[in-house]
Design a protein around this motif. Structure first.
Motif, PDB file in Angstrom:
ATOM      1  N   ARG A 125       0.832  -1.201   0.000  1.00  0.00           N
ATOM      2  CA  ARG A 125       0.000   0.000   0.000  1.00  0.00           C
ATOM      3  C   ARG A 125       0.872   1.259   0.000  1.00  0.00           C
ATOM      4  NH1 ARG A 125      -5.228   1.401   1.475  1.00  0.00           N
ATOM      5  NH2 ARG A 125      -5.691  -0.731   2.103  1.00  0.00           N
ATOM      6  N   GLN A 126       1.983   1.232   0.757  1.00  0.00           N
ATOM      7  CA  GLN A 126       2.880   2.382   0.787  1.00  0.00           C
ATOM      8  C   GLN A 126       3.441   2.681  -0.598  1.00  0.00           C
ATOM      9  OE1 GLN A 126       5.184   0.441   4.227  1.00  0.00           O
ATOM     10  NE2 GLN A 126       5.644   2.608   4.455  1.00  0.00           N
ATOM     11  N   ILE A 127       3.872   1.655  -1.294  1.00  0.00           N
ATOM     12  CA  ILE A 127       4.474   1.848  -2.615  1.00  0.00           C
ATOM     13  C   ILE A 127       3.416   2.269  -3.622  1.00  0.00           C
ATOM     14  CG2 ILE A 127       5.764   0.730  -4.469  1.00  0.00           C
ATOM     15  CD1 ILE A 127       7.333   1.247  -1.895  1.00  0.00           C
ATOM     16  N   GLN A 128       2.232   1.658  -3.538  1.00  0.00           N
ATOM     17  CA  GLN A 128       1.159   2.020  -4.458  1.00  0.00           C
ATOM     18  C   GLN A 128       0.799   3.492  -4.315  1.00  0.00           C
ATOM     19  OE1 GLN A 128      -2.274   2.746  -3.557  1.00  0.00           O
ATOM     20  NE2 GLN A 128      -2.840   3.023  -5.704  1.00  0.00           N
ATOM     21  N   GLU A 129       0.725   3.974  -3.081  1.00  0.00           N
ATOM     22  CA  GLU A 129       0.397   5.382  -2.852  1.00  0.00           C
ATOM     23  C   GLU A 129       1.498   6.304  -3.358  1.00  0.00           C
ATOM     24  OE1 GLU A 129      -0.533   6.034   1.221  1.00  0.00           O
ATOM     25  OE2 GLU A 129      -2.281   4.705   1.218  1.00  0.00           O
ATOM     26  N   SER A 130       2.762   5.924  -3.116  1.00  0.00           N
ATOM     27  CA  SER A 130       3.870   6.779  -3.530  1.00  0.00           C
ATOM     28  C   SER A 130       4.010   6.819  -5.047  1.00  0.00           C
ATOM     29  CB  SER A 130       5.179   6.286  -2.912  1.00  0.00           C
ATOM     30  OG  SER A 130       5.555   5.024  -3.450  1.00  0.00           O
ATOM     31  N   MET A 131       3.564   5.765  -5.738  1.00  0.00           N
ATOM     32  CA  MET A 131       3.669   5.728  -7.196  1.00  0.00           C
ATOM     33  C   MET A 131       2.493   6.402  -7.884  1.00  0.00           C
ATOM     34  SD  MET A 131       5.082   1.792  -7.553  1.00  0.00           S
ATOM     35  CE  MET A 131       5.200   1.745  -9.327  1.00  0.00           C
ATOM     36  N   SER A 132       1.317   6.357  -7.255  1.00  0.00           N
ATOM     37  CA  SER A 132       0.112   6.883  -7.900  1.00  0.00           C
ATOM     38  C   SER A 132      -0.309   8.252  -7.382  1.00  0.00           C
ATOM     39  CB  SER A 132      -1.054   5.901  -7.711  1.00  0.00           C
ATOM     40  OG  SER A 132      -1.419   5.819  -6.336  1.00  0.00           O
ATOM     41  N   GLY A 133       0.116   8.593  -6.158  1.00  0.00           N
ATOM     42  CA  GLY A 133      -0.335   9.848  -5.559  1.00  0.00           C
ATOM     43  C   GLY A 133      -1.768   9.794  -5.082  1.00  0.00           C
ATOM     44  N   ARG A 134      -2.276   8.570  -4.856  1.00  0.00           N
ATOM     45  CA  ARG A 134      -3.662   8.396  -4.419  1.00  0.00           C
ATOM     46  C   ARG A 134      -3.718   7.409  -3.264  1.00  0.00           C
ATOM     47  NH1 ARG A 134      -6.807   6.645  -9.695  1.00  0.00           N
ATOM     48  NH2 ARG A 134      -4.925   5.410  -9.984  1.00  0.00           N
ATOM     49  N   VAL A 135      -4.758   7.538  -2.443  1.00  0.00           N
ATOM     50  CA  VAL A 135      -5.013   6.606  -1.351  1.00  0.00           C
ATOM     51  C   VAL A 135      -6.231   5.781  -1.716  1.00  0.00           C
ATOM     52  CG1 VAL A 135      -5.734   6.391   1.054  1.00  0.00           C
ATOM     53  CG2 VAL A 135      -3.985   8.058   0.423  1.00  0.00           C
ATOM     54  N   ARG A 136      -6.088   4.457  -1.695  1.00  0.00           N
ATOM     55  CA  ARG A 136      -7.233   3.602  -2.010  1.00  0.00           C
ATOM     56  C   ARG A 136      -8.302   3.779  -0.941  1.00  0.00           C
ATOM     57  NH1 ARG A 136      -3.474  -0.776  -3.324  1.00  0.00           N
ATOM     58  NH2 ARG A 136      -4.043  -1.761  -1.360  1.00  0.00           N
ATOM     59  N   ILE A 137      -9.545   3.899  -1.360  1.00  0.00           N
ATOM     60  CA  ILE A 137     -10.622   4.177  -0.399  1.00  0.00           C
ATOM     61  C   ILE A 137     -11.700   3.109  -0.410  1.00  0.00           C
ATOM     62  CG2 ILE A 137     -10.284   6.670  -0.523  1.00  0.00           C
ATOM     63  CD1 ILE A 137     -12.677   6.809  -2.397  1.00  0.00           C
ATOM     64  N   GLU A 138     -11.497   2.022  -1.178  1.00  0.00           N
ATOM     65  CA  GLU A 138     -12.547   1.018  -1.197  1.00  0.00           C
ATOM     66  C   GLU A 138     -12.658   0.298   0.146  1.00  0.00           C
ATOM     67  OE1 GLU A 138      -8.886  -0.849  -3.182  1.00  0.00           O
ATOM     68  OE2 GLU A 138      -9.908   1.072  -3.017  1.00  0.00           O
ATOM     69  N   HIS A 139     -11.532   0.306   0.913  1.00  0.00           N
ATOM     70  CA  HIS A 139     -11.570  -0.268   2.252  1.00  0.00           C
ATOM     71  C   HIS A 139     -10.875   0.715   3.193  1.00  0.00           C
ATOM     72  CE1 HIS A 139     -13.042  -4.024   0.657  1.00  0.00           C
ATOM     73  NE2 HIS A 139     -12.021  -4.093  -0.169  1.00  0.00           N
ATOM     74  N   LEU A 140     -11.478   1.875   3.347  1.00  0.00           N
ATOM     75  CA  LEU A 140     -10.825   2.931   4.118  1.00  0.00           C
ATOM     76  C   LEU A 140     -10.657   2.544   5.574  1.00  0.00           C
ATOM     77  CD1 LEU A 140      -9.648   5.763   3.939  1.00  0.00           C
ATOM     78  CD2 LEU A 140     -11.889   6.661   4.531  1.00  0.00           C
ATOM     79  N   THR A 141     -11.492   1.651   6.082  1.00  0.00           N
ATOM     80  CA  THR A 141     -11.364   1.268   7.481  1.00  0.00           C
ATOM     81  C   THR A 141     -10.041   0.560   7.753  1.00  0.00           C
ATOM     82  OG1 THR A 141     -12.603  -0.748   6.931  1.00  0.00           O
ATOM     83  CG2 THR A 141     -13.839   1.076   7.890  1.00  0.00           C
TER      84      THR A 141
END
Length: 391
Positions: free
Chosen positions: A171-187
């Motif tokens: 998740r850390q790498i995905q966010e740093s590469m895309s500039g987005r936070v996944r929100i489908e499972h925000l909990t």
């Protein structure tokens, strides 16, 4: 280097005030530039080469301003030569770094890591066994929540940590590469990591107010000419006032220059750049973001910031509240004239586009900091000056 050329190799034996002040100012400017560019480099979409000139210029203008207002003596020639040398130095460092340095990550082949895609800045190498051999990696990426991680792979990750090789959750790498936070499972996110710093919010509010008060008289001529052009182009008021959802979910009236025909009705949002309601003057002021200038009044009133998630109309906000999970969480910071979603994605009106925009907004909230605000400001300035990227 400029000191050597100006005063000779033995200049440090004699340092009157103007020389000492100049050397300290140049050193401070260089450190500020270095820290700024290094901090900005970690954000996705940060084309550091494009931000070298503004970063160097702003840093040297700041030190010159301090010297000028404190009436301290300094040497203009050395300061200017240092400015030129700094430009060349940082450009050289950038191109050498891009040519010879690319982050290399080893990937543990289980779980959601399969969704990661390499970029021009990050190389991903899939591991076939729990061993990196003699390859030098900058880190290891794994889905730490995957049920497929065997004890052998877990021991491998522990060995990496013991040998000071960083282990990243996917998740850390995905966010740093895309500039987005996944929100489908925000909990799954800790809400603490999405809670912006109250201290920085206070500091940012102070600088927003000071900057707005300084900019109002400077931008008044531009705003006056824009208002006249709008009135001459089509009938109707120059200002467009619309209720929008604001900080902590409190509605407020946003001020904009009118860019559409008053007599033409449509949906509650702009349907792209080809919307037939947009006037001739409207196309120009929207391209260069001049229609946003009256929102400086919203900044002064404390309803908005210069940088933050864009405020949505009440109609769209109510729609998104029904269809987009966690939409209201974006109101935890003040809305902005420009934002991370706008410089990365542009305008989004449909729900699918709004989910992507919300992911950018959550990334901004999670990484809420001076450096991200500086990056957004530079990207916005580029759009204003070139018209490229405005949507």
């Amino acid at each position: 280097m400029p000191s050597f050329f100006r005063w000779g190799w033995g200049f440090w034996y004699y340092l009157p005030d103007e020389r000492l002040n100049t050397i300290i100012a140049c050193a401070l400017a260089f450190v500020v530039i270095l820290i700024t560019l290094r901090r900005m480099q970690k954000y996705p979409g940060a084309q550091v080469s494009a931000f070298i000139p503004p970063a160097v210029s702003v840093a040297f203008l700041l030190v010159v301003g301090v010297l000028f207002f404190t009436r301290e003596a300094y040497t203009r020639q050395v300061l200017f030569m240092s400015y030129v040398v700094s430009l060349g130095w940082f450009y050289m460092a950038f191109f050498l770094g891009r040519r010879y340095r690319r982050m290399k990550l080893a990937v543990v082949p289980f779980g959601r890591v399969e969704l990661l895609v390499p970029t021009t800045h990050i190389e991903l190498r899939r591991l076939e066994e729990p061993d990196i051999g003699r390859v030098r990696y900058d880190g290891v990426v794994a889905d730490l929540r995957s049920d497929q991680l065997t004890p052998e792979w877990e021991r491998f990750l522990a060995r990496c940590t013991l040998n000071h090789i960083p282990v990243y959750h996917e998740r850390q790498i995905q966010e740093s590469m895309s500039g987005r936070v996944r929100i489908e499972h925000l909990t799954e996110n800790e809400y603490g990591s999405l809670l912006p710093s109250l201290f920085y919010q206070g500091v940012k509010r102070f600088f927003d107010l000071i900057s707005a008060l300084i900019l109002v008289p400077l931008l008044a001529p531009v705003m006056f000419v824009t208002a006249i052009a709008i009135r001459l182009d089509t009938p109707g008021p120059a200002l467009f006032i619309q209720p929008r959802m604001g900080y902590r979910g409190v509605p407020f009236n946003v001020y904009k220059f009118r860019s559409m025909h008053c007599e033409k009705k449509g949906r509650g949002y702009t349907e792209g750049d080809d919307d037939p309601r947009i006037t001739r003057v409207g196309k120009v002021i929207r391209k260069y973001r001049l229609d946003e200038l009256p929102q400086i009044l919203n900044v002064i009133k404390g309803e908005m910031s210069f940088i933050g998630p864009r405020p949505e109309s009440m109609e769209l906000s109510e729609w998104y509240e029904r269809d987009v999970p966690f939409f209201s969480y974006r109101h935890v910071v003040r809305p902005g004239i420009s934002g991370w979603a706008q410089v990365e994605q542009g305008y989004a009106a449909e729900v699918d586009g709004m989910i992507e925009k919300l992911q950018y907004d959550f990334y901004y909230i999670k990484h809420f900091s001076l450096w991200l605000d500086v990056l957004v400001a530079f990207k916005t300035l580029k759009t204003i000056l070139t018209g490229y990227g405005a949507r």
